[in-house]
Motif scaffolding. Structure first.
Motif, PDB file in Angstrom:
ATOM      1  N   CYS A 265      -9.397  13.688  -7.508  1.00  0.00           N
ATOM      2  CA  CYS A 265      -9.425  12.478  -8.331  1.00  0.00           C
ATOM      3  C   CYS A 265      -8.085  11.757  -8.271  1.00  0.00           C
ATOM      4  O   CYS A 265      -7.034  12.347  -8.528  1.00  0.00           O
ATOM      5  N   ASN A 266      -8.127  10.466  -7.953  1.00  0.00           N
ATOM      6  CA  ASN A 266      -6.898   9.673  -7.808  1.00  0.00           C
ATOM      7  C   ASN A 266      -6.916   8.426  -8.672  1.00  0.00           C
ATOM      8  O   ASN A 266      -6.250   7.453  -8.375  1.00  0.00           O
ATOM      9  N   ARG A 267      -7.666   8.463  -9.797  1.00  0.00           N
ATOM     10  CA  ARG A 267      -7.889   7.209 -10.525  1.00  0.00           C
ATOM     11  C   ARG A 267      -7.472   7.274 -11.987  1.00  0.00           C
ATOM     12  O   ARG A 267      -7.420   8.319 -12.618  1.00  0.00           O
ATOM     13  N   LEU A 268      -7.209   6.085 -12.502  1.00  0.00           N
ATOM     14  CA  LEU A 268      -7.042   5.816 -13.918  1.00  0.00           C
ATOM     15  C   LEU A 268      -8.034   4.735 -14.302  1.00  0.00           C
ATOM     16  O   LEU A 268      -8.463   3.943 -13.460  1.00  0.00           O
ATOM     17  N   ARG A 269      -8.341   4.648 -15.587  1.00  0.00           N
ATOM     18  CA  ARG A 269      -9.191   3.582 -16.103  1.00  0.00           C
ATOM     19  C   ARG A 269      -8.445   2.809 -17.178  1.00  0.00           C
ATOM     20  O   ARG A 269      -7.752   3.404 -18.008  1.00  0.00           O
ATOM     21  N   LEU A 270      -8.610   1.498 -17.132  1.00  0.00           N
ATOM     22  CA  LEU A 270      -8.085   0.614 -18.167  1.00  0.00           C
ATOM     23  C   LEU A 270      -9.278   0.010 -18.886  1.00  0.00           C
ATOM     24  O   LEU A 270     -10.079  -0.710 -18.284  1.00  0.00           O
ATOM     25  N   THR A 271      -9.421   0.319 -20.178  1.00  0.00           N
ATOM     26  CA  THR A 271     -10.561  -0.187 -20.933  1.00  0.00           C
ATOM     27  C   THR A 271     -10.329  -1.634 -21.345  1.00  0.00           C
ATOM     28  O   THR A 271      -9.199  -2.130 -21.343  1.00  0.00           O
ATOM     29  N   ALA A 272     -11.414  -2.301 -21.714  1.00  0.00           N
ATOM     30  CA  ALA A 272     -11.328  -3.728 -22.022  1.00  0.00           C
ATOM     31  C   ALA A 272     -10.417  -4.011 -23.209  1.00  0.00           C
ATOM     32  O   ALA A 272      -9.789  -5.073 -23.274  1.00  0.00           O
ATOM     33  N   GLU A 273     -10.322  -3.062 -24.145  1.00  0.00           N
ATOM     34  CA  GLU A 273      -9.471  -3.299 -25.309  1.00  0.00           C
ATOM     35  C   GLU A 273      -8.035  -2.852 -25.082  1.00  0.00           C
ATOM     36  O   GLU A 273      -7.208  -2.937 -25.990  1.00  0.00           O
ATOM     37  N   GLY A 274      -7.730  -2.364 -23.863  1.00  0.00           N
ATOM     38  CA  GLY A 274      -6.343  -2.100 -23.524  1.00  0.00           C
ATOM     39  C   GLY A 274      -5.884  -0.671 -23.704  1.00  0.00           C
ATOM     40  O   GLY A 274      -4.743  -0.432 -24.114  1.00  0.00           O
TER      41      GLY A 274
ATOM     42  N   GLU B 219       0.827  -1.202   0.000  1.00  0.00           N
ATOM     43  CA  GLU B 219       0.000   0.000   0.000  1.00  0.00           C
ATOM     44  C   GLU B 219       0.863   1.254   0.000  1.00  0.00           C
ATOM     45  O   GLU B 219       0.505   2.278  -0.559  1.00  0.00           O
ATOM     46  N   ASP B 220       2.036   1.200   0.643  1.00  0.00           N
ATOM     47  CA  ASP B 220       2.891   2.366   0.760  1.00  0.00           C
ATOM     48  C   ASP B 220       3.998   2.396  -0.292  1.00  0.00           C
ATOM     49  O   ASP B 220       5.014   3.056  -0.115  1.00  0.00           O
ATOM     50  N   TYR B 221       3.819   1.665  -1.368  1.00  0.00           N
ATOM     51  CA  TYR B 221       4.788   1.696  -2.460  1.00  0.00           C
ATOM     52  C   TYR B 221       4.900   3.147  -2.950  1.00  0.00           C
ATOM     53  O   TYR B 221       3.901   3.833  -3.055  1.00  0.00           O
ATOM     54  N   PRO B 222       6.101   3.648  -3.227  1.00  0.00           N
ATOM     55  CA  PRO B 222       6.265   5.057  -3.589  1.00  0.00           C
ATOM     56  C   PRO B 222       5.359   5.474  -4.746  1.00  0.00           C
ATOM     57  O   PRO B 222       5.270   4.792  -5.772  1.00  0.00           O
ATOM     58  N   ALA B 223       4.673   6.608  -4.575  1.00  0.00           N
ATOM     59  CA  ALA B 223       3.769   7.110  -5.602  1.00  0.00           C
ATOM     60  C   ALA B 223       4.569   7.754  -6.726  1.00  0.00           C
ATOM     61  O   ALA B 223       5.403   8.617  -6.497  1.00  0.00           O
ATOM     62  N   VAL B 224       4.327   7.321  -7.932  1.00  0.00           N
ATOM     63  CA  VAL B 224       5.022   7.849  -9.107  1.00  0.00           C
ATOM     64  C   VAL B 224       4.057   8.620 -10.011  1.00  0.00           C
ATOM     65  O   VAL B 224       4.436   9.576 -10.676  1.00  0.00           O
ATOM     66  N   LEU B 225       2.791   8.211 -10.028  1.00  0.00           N
ATOM     67  CA  LEU B 225       1.816   8.739 -10.979  1.00  0.00           C
ATOM     68  C   LEU B 225       1.169  10.015 -10.448  1.00  0.00           C
ATOM     69  O   LEU B 225       0.055  10.011  -9.919  1.00  0.00           O
ATOM     70  N   THR B 226       1.859  11.143 -10.605  1.00  0.00           N
ATOM     71  CA  THR B 226       1.347  12.444 -10.181  1.00  0.00           C
ATOM     72  C   THR B 226       1.186  13.338 -11.400  1.00  0.00           C
ATOM     73  O   THR B 226       2.074  13.408 -12.255  1.00  0.00           O
ATOM     74  N   ASP B 227       0.038  14.032 -11.479  1.00  0.00           N
ATOM     75  CA  ASP B 227      -0.241  14.843 -12.663  1.00  0.00           C
ATOM     76  C   ASP B 227       0.172  16.299 -12.463  1.00  0.00           C
ATOM     77  O   ASP B 227       0.698  16.685 -11.416  1.00  0.00           O
ATOM     78  N   ALA B 228      -0.090  17.113 -13.478  1.00  0.00           N
ATOM     79  CA  ALA B 228       0.330  18.516 -13.454  1.00  0.00           C
ATOM     80  C   ALA B 228      -0.447  19.348 -12.446  1.00  0.00           C
ATOM     81  O   ALA B 228      -0.054  20.477 -12.139  1.00  0.00           O
ATOM     82  N   HIS B 229      -1.545  18.799 -11.933  1.00  0.00           N
ATOM     83  CA  HIS B 229      -2.368  19.506 -10.946  1.00  0.00           C
ATOM     84  C   HIS B 229      -2.072  19.039  -9.522  1.00  0.00           C
ATOM     85  O   HIS B 229      -2.790  19.407  -8.596  1.00  0.00           O
TER      86      HIS B 229
END
Length: 351
Positions: free
Chosen positions: A281-290, A6-16
């Motif tokens: 917002c802290n999410r990403l989406r992965l669609t079924a087709e990738g 759970e505490d793995y270093p956060a890498v995915l941070t956006d411009a906001h």
């Protein structure tokens, strides 16, 4: 790769300044229902050969976890419409035991999986827009409400963490607010009303159907006194409410009757249209087709299926980091729109 935590270093941070910790994964666009607000049955399903294989989804999860993701939600379509999904869920639990696993389902196909979901500790968001059998059939295209309610009661008996989601539609299910919300009086569930979003070129959304959160709240107050649910600290100390992450985008209230009875669960609103929660917002989406989709309202998608197959993990990692860096503010897209905020319907994006 290192063991996920759970505490793995956060890498995915956006411009906001928003950090992605949550990945929503659509395992299929197929569904055994055809809810009017979600899917257009004239649009064909994605050919099976074009959707991600389970082993590819597992590899993408591994990459996401090492980038700091610690919560996964599996959606569809209906996840259990895909053969082998439960075995895949078991495998993901064993592979990533410290990653929170969640599921969004219409509840029709859950019965054979319920004991396993309990064992795995998977929490469920159940889509339930009506308690009227004829109206449910009209909304979803199938007369299966008794099956959904049977599975819902079984989940409650087993103690599976459960949230109930109803898309709020004026003139469709607005008269059912008392019955739907009252489920939170008797059971420890959050019953959340979601503002109907203008998603997809062929959406049935209209101003006449749109039932804003302020009006929903006013309707609830005719029946109960509402007490805001306080946030609980992440360490579990203090309030008996939810942590901010558990609550997600919902605003929650306890229902209190004129006699002083307090609900076991909570009444909630997800104000997707009238009161943006984009700043958190802290999410990403992965669609079924990738494809990676960074914002529900933004049709920009970043293909990673072919990158994974042709170039490997490091290219997928690069694409995910780049996609998050470009993550927009959905409220700005909505404000600038004169029509639907995305061309794709919800069923093609993933729950």
């Amino acid at each position: 790769m290192a063991e996920p935590h759970e505490d793995y270093p956060a890498v995915l941070t956006d411009a906001h300044g928003r950090t992605v910790r949550y990945l929503r994964i659509s395992v299929t666009d197929r569904c055994n229902l055809c809810c009017r607000y979600c899917r257009d049955d004239s649009v064909p399903f994605i050919p099976h050969e074009n959707i991600l294989r389970f082993e590819e989804i597992e590899k993408i999860i591994e990459i996401a976890v090492t980038l700091g993701v610690h919560k996964l939600r599996f959606t569809g379509g209906e996840p259990f419409a895909r053969k082998g999904f439960l075995d895949f869920l078991i495998k993901i639990h064993r592979r990533f035991p410290q990653t929170a696993l969640k599921l969004t389902s219409n509840g029709t196909l859950l019965a054979p999986a319920l004991d396993t979901l309990k064992e795995l500790g998977v929490s469920v968001n159940l889509s339930l827009d009506s308690l009227d059998r004829a109206k449910y059939a009209s909304i979803t295209g199938k007369d299966v409400l008794p099956t959904v309610l049977d599975n819902m009661h079984r989940m409650l008996e087993l103690g599976i963490p459960l949230k109930i989601n109803a898309v709020a539609m004026r003139g469709v299910n607005d008269n059912e607010l008392p019955a739907l919300a009252a489920m939170a009086m008797d059971w420890p569930v959050d019953v959340r009303f979601i503002e109907f979003m203008p998603m997809g070129d062929s959406t049935i959304w209209s101003n006449n159907l749109f039932w804003p959160a302020a009006d929903i709240l006013e309707s609830a107050r005719r029946h109960w006194r509402l007490e805001p649910v306080a946030l609980r600290r992440k360490d579990g100390q203090g309030s008996e409410g939810h942590t901010a992450e558990e609550r997600g985008p919902a605003k929650l209230w306890k229902l209190i009757t004129p006699e002083g009875q307090v609900s076991k669960g909570s009444f909630g609103l997800i104000t997707s249209v009238t009161q943006s929660f984009c700043q958190s917002c802290n999410r990403l989406r992965l669609t079924a087709e990738g494809n990676i989709r960074t914002c529900l309202f933004d049709d920009r998608e970043y293909p990673i299926r072919d990158a994974l197959r042709d170039k490997g993990e490091e290219e997928v990692r690069r694409i995910m980091i780049d996609a998050v860096s470009r993550k927009p503010v959905g409220a700005e897209i909505l404000a600038a729109s004169n029509g639907p905020v995305a061309h794709k319907r919800m069923s093609a994006i993933g729950g």
